[in-house]
Scaffold this motif. Structure first.
Motif, PDB file in Angstrom:
ATOM      1  N   LYS A  55      -0.330   4.573  -7.699  1.00 19.41           N
ATOM      2  CA  LYS A  55      -0.366   5.928  -7.134  1.00 19.41           C
ATOM      3  C   LYS A  55      -1.619   6.672  -7.586  1.00 19.41           C
ATOM      4  O   LYS A  55      -2.290   7.335  -6.789  1.00 19.41           O
ATOM      5  CB  LYS A  55       0.882   6.713  -7.566  1.00 19.41           C
ATOM      6  N   ILE A  56      -1.917   6.577  -8.884  1.00 19.58           N
ATOM      7  CA  ILE A  56      -3.079   7.295  -9.412  1.00 19.58           C
ATOM      8  C   ILE A  56      -4.368   6.721  -8.828  1.00 19.58           C
ATOM      9  O   ILE A  56      -5.290   7.467  -8.466  1.00 19.58           O
ATOM     10  CB  ILE A  56      -3.111   7.208 -10.957  1.00 19.58           C
ATOM     11  N   ALA A  57      -4.445   5.397  -8.709  1.00 19.11           N
ATOM     12  CA  ALA A  57      -5.636   4.779  -8.121  1.00 19.11           C
ATOM     13  C   ALA A  57      -5.825   5.229  -6.678  1.00 19.11           C
ATOM     14  O   ALA A  57      -6.955   5.503  -6.243  1.00 19.11           O
ATOM     15  CB  ALA A  57      -5.528   3.257  -8.196  1.00 19.11           C
ATOM     16  N   ASP A  58      -4.733   5.339  -5.930  1.00 14.45           N
ATOM     17  CA  ASP A  58      -4.819   5.778  -4.534  1.00 14.45           C
ATOM     18  C   ASP A  58      -5.197   7.246  -4.414  1.00 14.45           C
ATOM     19  O   ASP A  58      -5.763   7.672  -3.404  1.00 14.45           O
ATOM     20  CB  ASP A  58      -3.490   5.527  -3.824  1.00 14.45           C
ATOM     21  N   ARG A  59      -4.893   8.033  -5.420  1.00 17.18           N
ATOM     22  CA  ARG A  59      -5.224   9.462  -5.378  1.00 17.18           C
ATOM     23  C   ARG A  59      -6.641   9.744  -5.875  1.00 17.18           C
ATOM     24  O   ARG A  59      -7.148  10.857  -5.675  1.00 17.18           O
ATOM     25  CB  ARG A  59      -4.220  10.267  -6.217  1.00 17.18           C
ATOM     26  N   ASP A  62     -14.272  -0.149   2.885  1.00 17.49           N
ATOM     27  CA  ASP A  62     -13.620  -0.565   4.129  1.00 17.49           C
ATOM     28  C   ASP A  62     -13.181   0.657   4.931  1.00 17.49           C
ATOM     29  O   ASP A  62     -12.657   1.629   4.364  1.00 17.49           O
ATOM     30  CB  ASP A  62     -12.383  -1.417   3.827  1.00 17.49           C
ATOM     31  N   GLU A  63     -13.380   0.598   6.238  1.00 15.22           N
ATOM     32  CA  GLU A  63     -12.889   1.676   7.104  1.00 15.22           C
ATOM     33  C   GLU A  63     -11.383   1.573   7.288  1.00 15.22           C
ATOM     34  O   GLU A  63     -10.683   2.585   7.398  1.00 15.22           O
ATOM     35  CB  GLU A  63     -13.597   1.609   8.455  1.00 15.22           C
ATOM     36  N   ASP A  64     -10.870   0.336   7.323  1.00 12.84           N
ATOM     37  CA  ASP A  64      -9.434   0.106   7.454  1.00 12.84           C
ATOM     38  C   ASP A  64      -8.810   0.188   6.066  1.00 12.84           C
ATOM     39  O   ASP A  64      -8.745  -0.795   5.336  1.00 12.84           O
ATOM     40  CB  ASP A  64      -9.185  -1.269   8.081  1.00 12.84           C
ATOM     41  N   LEU A  65      -8.350   1.361   5.690  1.00 11.54           N
ATOM     42  CA  LEU A  65      -7.879   1.606   4.332  1.00 11.54           C
ATOM     43  C   LEU A  65      -6.587   0.863   4.017  1.00 11.54           C
ATOM     44  O   LEU A  65      -5.650   0.828   4.821  1.00 11.54           O
ATOM     45  CB  LEU A  65      -7.648   3.101   4.113  1.00 11.54           C
ATOM     46  N   LYS A  66      -6.543   0.274   2.825  1.00 12.43           N
ATOM     47  CA  LYS A  66      -5.325  -0.303   2.281  1.00 12.43           C
ATOM     48  C   LYS A  66      -4.921   0.506   1.052  1.00 12.43           C
ATOM     49  O   LYS A  66      -5.729   1.238   0.478  1.00 12.43           O
ATOM     50  CB  LYS A  66      -5.535  -1.771   1.898  1.00 12.43           C
ATOM     51  N   TRP A  67      -3.667   0.338   0.628  1.00 16.03           N
ATOM     52  CA  TRP A  67      -3.133   1.163  -0.451  1.00 16.03           C
ATOM     53  C   TRP A  67      -2.463   0.293  -1.512  1.00 16.03           C
ATOM     54  O   TRP A  67      -1.890  -0.732  -1.199  1.00 16.03           O
ATOM     55  CB  TRP A  67      -2.134   2.193   0.090  1.00 16.03           C
ATOM     56  N   PHE A  68      -2.555   0.746  -2.744  1.00 12.68           N
ATOM     57  CA  PHE A  68      -1.851   0.061  -3.835  1.00 12.68           C
ATOM     58  C   PHE A  68      -0.366   0.416  -3.830  1.00 12.68           C
ATOM     59  O   PHE A  68       0.491  -0.433  -4.047  1.00 12.68           O
ATOM     60  CB  PHE A  68      -2.447   0.448  -5.192  1.00 12.68           C
ATOM     61  N   THR A  69      -0.066   1.687  -3.600  1.00 12.39           N
ATOM     62  CA  THR A  69       1.325   2.123  -3.640  1.00 12.39           C
ATOM     63  C   THR A  69       1.983   1.965  -2.277  1.00 12.39           C
ATOM     64  O   THR A  69       1.348   2.147  -1.233  1.00 12.39           O
ATOM     65  CB  THR A  69       1.452   3.583  -4.116  1.00 12.39           C
ATOM     66  N   TYR A  70       3.258   1.626  -2.307  1.00 15.41           N
ATOM     67  CA  TYR A  70       4.049   1.538  -1.077  1.00 15.41           C
ATOM     68  C   TYR A  70       4.644   2.898  -0.712  1.00 15.41           C
ATOM     69  O   TYR A  70       5.277   3.042   0.321  1.00 15.41           O
ATOM     70  CB  TYR A  70       5.173   0.511  -1.259  1.00 15.41           C
ATOM     71  N   ASP A  71       4.425   3.887  -1.576  1.00 13.45           N
ATOM     72  CA  ASP A  71       4.957   5.227  -1.366  1.00 13.45           C
ATOM     73  C   ASP A  71       3.978   6.026  -0.501  1.00 13.45           C
ATOM     74  O   ASP A  71       2.914   6.449  -0.961  1.00 13.45           O
ATOM     75  CB  ASP A  71       5.161   5.911  -2.724  1.00 13.45           C
ATOM     76  N   LYS A  72       4.335   6.245   0.765  1.00 17.05           N
ATOM     77  CA  LYS A  72       3.416   6.885   1.707  1.00 17.05           C
ATOM     78  C   LYS A  72       3.108   8.332   1.346  1.00 17.05           C
ATOM     79  O   LYS A  72       2.158   8.912   1.870  1.00 17.05           O
ATOM     80  CB  LYS A  72       3.993   6.812   3.117  1.00 17.05           C
ATOM     81  N   ARG A  73       3.884   8.914   0.458  1.00 13.73           N
ATOM     82  CA  ARG A  73       3.605  10.282   0.031  1.00 13.73           C
ATOM     83  C   ARG A  73       2.256  10.379  -0.680  1.00 13.73           C
ATOM     84  O   ARG A  73       1.703  11.475  -0.826  1.00 13.73           O
ATOM     85  CB  ARG A  73       4.720  10.779  -0.896  1.00 13.73           C
ATOM     86  N   HIS A  74       1.739   9.252  -1.132  1.00  9.95           N
ATOM     87  CA  HIS A  74       0.471   9.238  -1.871  1.00  9.95           C
ATOM     88  C   HIS A  74      -0.673   8.648  -1.050  1.00  9.95           C
ATOM     89  O   HIS A  74      -1.750   8.401  -1.585  1.00  9.95           O
ATOM     90  CB  HIS A  74       0.639   8.449  -3.171  1.00  9.95           C
ATOM     91  N   HIS A  75      -0.457   8.425   0.237  1.00  8.35           N
ATOM     92  CA  HIS A  75      -1.501   7.873   1.105  1.00  8.35           C
ATOM     93  C   HIS A  75      -2.347   9.008   1.682  1.00  8.35           C
ATOM     94  O   HIS A  75      -2.110   9.482   2.782  1.00  8.35           O
ATOM     95  CB  HIS A  75      -0.878   7.047   2.238  1.00  8.35           C
ATOM     96  N   LEU A  81       5.762   0.859  13.631  1.00  6.43           N
ATOM     97  CA  LEU A  81       5.249   0.200  12.435  1.00  6.43           C
ATOM     98  C   LEU A  81       3.863   0.723  12.077  1.00  6.43           C
ATOM     99  O   LEU A  81       3.046   0.999  12.954  1.00  6.43           O
ATOM    100  CB  LEU A  81       5.156  -1.317  12.650  1.00  6.43           C
ATOM    101  N   ASP A  82       3.596   0.851  10.777  1.00  4.88           N
ATOM    102  CA  ASP A  82       2.230   1.173  10.365  1.00  4.88           C
ATOM    103  C   ASP A  82       1.449  -0.129  10.222  1.00  4.88           C
ATOM    104  O   ASP A  82       1.994  -1.237  10.369  1.00  4.88           O
ATOM    105  CB  ASP A  82       2.208   1.991   9.069  1.00  4.88           C
ATOM    106  N   ASN A  83       0.156  -0.026   9.924  1.00  5.49           N
ATOM    107  CA  ASN A  83      -0.710  -1.210   9.888  1.00  5.49           C
ATOM    108  C   ASN A  83      -0.292  -2.204   8.806  1.00  5.49           C
ATOM    109  O   ASN A  83      -0.406  -3.419   8.989  1.00  5.49           O
ATOM    110  CB  ASN A  83      -2.165  -0.789   9.680  1.00  5.49           C
ATOM    111  N   ILE A  84       0.186  -1.696   7.669  1.00  8.25           N
ATOM    112  CA  ILE A  84       0.601  -2.580   6.578  1.00  8.25           C
ATOM    113  C   ILE A  84       1.835  -3.371   6.987  1.00  8.25           C
ATOM    114  O   ILE A  84       1.946  -4.580   6.721  1.00  8.25           O
ATOM    115  CB  ILE A  84       0.875  -1.759   5.301  1.00  8.25           C
ATOM    116  N   GLU A  85       2.771  -2.721   7.675  1.00  4.44           N
ATOM    117  CA  GLU A  85       3.979  -3.407   8.119  1.00  4.44           C
ATOM    118  C   GLU A  85       3.652  -4.444   9.194  1.00  4.44           C
ATOM    119  O   GLU A  85       4.233  -5.538   9.212  1.00  4.44           O
ATOM    120  CB  GLU A  85       4.982  -2.373   8.631  1.00  4.44           C
ATOM    121  N   LYS A  86       2.719  -4.113  10.080  1.00  2.99           N
ATOM    122  CA  LYS A  86       2.307  -5.079  11.093  1.00  2.99           C
ATOM    123  C   LYS A  86       1.678  -6.313  10.436  1.00  2.99           C
ATOM    124  O   LYS A  86       1.911  -7.449  10.863  1.00  2.99           O
ATOM    125  CB  LYS A  86       1.311  -4.436  12.059  1.00  2.99           C
TER     126      LYS A  86
END
Length: 605
Positions: A29-33, A179-192, A491-496
């Protein structure tokens, strides 16, 4: 705090961060923020080794993490230097003693000292006691642990110089954008929350660089002979690179910003123990840095650690009940490895204090489990770094499915809140429904989507096929379903991506799961406590010594100890089965009973 490289993730390490997050931890979460750049590494390879890496704003990262700690319910912070441990009559922890004699009582204690235990930094021949530059070392704790019977050793690591970005000629460097296509460490979308990204840059060492290092090797702590600690194999100093890879004409050097509001640039790949007077001339041999200004010098640091075979897989020490070890004190290197151990040690310390059973993550369940299993079963004498190649189950332990593997465990442990759990359940249902939709939706060969797939894959579609069948084809991704309005906007991109991986690699995944189930039967067979290995004459002497030293809990752990061969494992299984039958017969009052032959015993085991 990120005292060294201002980055989170990378090959193998990102899998740890995803798993920490899935269990309910904070690092992702902290890395994504706080990221300033994100890139997925190994994209040209298979999904088992895709690894997200984020350059972070180190000052913002520190503030955000500090705020999390200061606002965590039921957590009290107290700063002091611990120099002694309070041990009870039954070898159980009772608390810690500070430098000024204050006793802090505790039912469980986690020691996580980083590079601070008797730490000493080196710049050429000059040295000073420190855990890192400007911070005092931890003194006294090593001696206390040695007095309790713990084995301690020394390790070495280092950090490169920092330079002023305003003095770099970027026209001579290779730019590396995020990367333009952002990926996330946390699965919690509140921090995306997307953030501004800035570039990193790449330069190379030159012949002049190499010559300067070769001419001054005698000035470095390692090659001068006044530091004996083993350094990290996978993050070597520039001196080690020049000596070990003489055939290479140049080495990559990455220039990485330490944040959005600081001019400091981290010179990744130039960690050195050279004297300070030589470091600026060395930097100026690099293209683009000919006129650079050095803001902070590099240094090497040597510190004490405890070989982790002295811990159980729970990270509780074998000698002292309630005492846990985590991080570099166990011989690892890197924030991610420390965080992975920290969440397990923290969970188990809390459970120990509450009188609850301790938690172990099996090797095949996660990279965290693999990391800890390696630490407690191998006699490691150099800093340990997680790599995807360390796991024999890496196709099953991908970054995209860490939540599917571990979130339920985090929930059971009380680390995943209601909102996060609801998000996980909803995601699971969406993926399940999408898999069913793709399996049941069929299209004709004349359908525009089928025609496009034929052109992309180079294979004909001669009959009605399912969308799932199309996704199995080479070079066909979920994006093409979206392009022809056959995707799923829910679905979001990660789920796809998860859906696509599960379909495209279905055969490989099923085979890997079958192999894992086959291994599990013997892998988790428990070894009785208190077994006297010295009395088992059918096991080799070396294996007896190693088994007695490491005290493995399971047959799987025993099999991974260096010096223990498959024949020793077979002999151990035989001994265990003979002992079991003798005990069973004695309990029934029928005497020792028939002793099985080797084949019968091993088959039974």
């Amino acid at each position: 705090w990120q005292p060294c490289n201002p980055a989170i993730g990378g090959a193998g390490k990102s899998q740890l961060v995803h798993e920490i997050d899935a269990l309910g931890g904070e690092m992702g979460k902290i890395a994504d923020r706080t990221y300033v750049q994100k890139r997925v590494l190994n994209r040209s390879k298979g999904p088992a080794v895709w690894s997200l890496r984020a350059q972070t704003d180190k000052h913002l990262y520190s503030r955000e993490m500090k705020e999390v700690l200061e606002n965590c319910p039921n957590l009290s912070l107290r700063e002091a230097m611990v120099v002694d441990l309070k041990i009870g009559a039954n070898d159980e922890i009772e608390g810690v003693v500070t430098h000024f004699g204050i006793v802090l009582r505790a039912k469980a204690v986690v020691i996580t000292t980083g590079t601070f235990m008797n730490g000493r930094i080196w710049v050429g021949k000059q040295s000073a006691p420190a855990g890192r530059a400007g911070e005092a070392p931890s003194v006294g704790l090593t001696e206390k642990l040695q007095g309790l019977g713990f084995e301690t050793e020394r390790l070495k690591t280092g950090t490169p110089p920092r330079v002023d970005r305003r003095t770099i000629d970027f026209s001579k460097l290779e730019e590396q954008k995020g990367d333009e296509d952002l990926k996330w460490f946390t699965y919690d979308k509140r921090h995306h929350q997307p953030r501004e990204q800035i570039s990193c840059f790449l330069t190379y060492t030159s012949k002049t660089t190499h010559q300067m290092i070769e001419d001054n090797l005698h000035e470095t702590p390692t090659y001068g002979g006044w530091v004996t600690g083993k350094g990290p194999r996978y993050c070597p100093s520039i001196e080690d690179k020049i000596v070990r890879f003489k055939d290479k004409e140049r080495h990559q050097i990455f220039l990485e910003p330490e944040g959005l509001t600081t001019p400091e640039i981290y010179v990744q790949g130039l960690s050195t123990g050279l004297p300070e007077k030589l470091q600026l001339p060395l930097l100026r041999t690099l293209p683009g840095l000919e006129k650079c200004r050095m803001l902070r010098h590099a240094y090497a640091v040597e510190y004490d650690y405890l070989p982790a075979h002295q811990c159980h897989s729970t990270l509780e020490t074998k000698k002292i009940s309630g005492l846990f070890l985590s991080g570099q004190i166990n011989g690892t290197t890197g924030y991610e490895e420390a965080g992975a151990q920290g969440i397990i040690a923290g969970i188990n310390a809390a459970r120990k204090a509450r009188g609850e059973s301790l938690v172990t993550l099996p090797r095949e369940s996660s990279y965290i489990g693999t990391l800890i299993d390696d630490l407690v079963t191998k006699d490691l004498r150099e800093p340990y770094r997680v790599l995807t190649s360390r796991s024999e189950h890496r196709l099953l332990l991908r970054s995209d499915n860490a939540d599917m593997r571990l979130t339920a465990i985090g929930r059971d442990l009380g680390l995943v809140d209601d909102e996060r759990w609801s998000m996980f359940e909803e995601k699971s249902e969406r993926i399940k429904a999408e898999n069913e939709r793709l399996q049941n939706t069929r299209i004709a060969p004349s359908d525009p989507l089928a025609v496009a797939v034929m052109e992309i894959s180079g294979h004909n579609v001669s009959q009605h096929v399912t969308l799932e069948h199309l996704l199995r084809r080479p070079k066909v991704t979920y994006d093409i379903l979206d392009a022809f309005d056959r995707g799923n906007e829910v679905l979001d991109n990660i789920e796809k991506e998860t859906v696509e991986i599960n379909i495209k690699y279905d055969g490989f995944i099923k085979r890997a799961e079958h192999q894992r189930r086959q291994m599990a039967s013997k892998e988790h067979k428990e070894i009785p406590e208190g077994i006297d290995y010295s009395s088992i004459n059918i096991i080799s002497m070396e294996a007896r010594e190693k088994l007695a030293k490491f005290q493995p809990r399971t047959i799987g752990q025993a099999a991974r100890i260096g010096g223990v061969n498959p024949s020793d494992i077979q002999a151990l299984l035989l001994h265990m089965e003979v002992s079991r039958r003798k005990a069973s017969s004695s309990e029934k009052g029928k005497g020792p009973g028939k002793v099985p032959n080797a084949k019968e015993a091993v088959q039974s085991a």
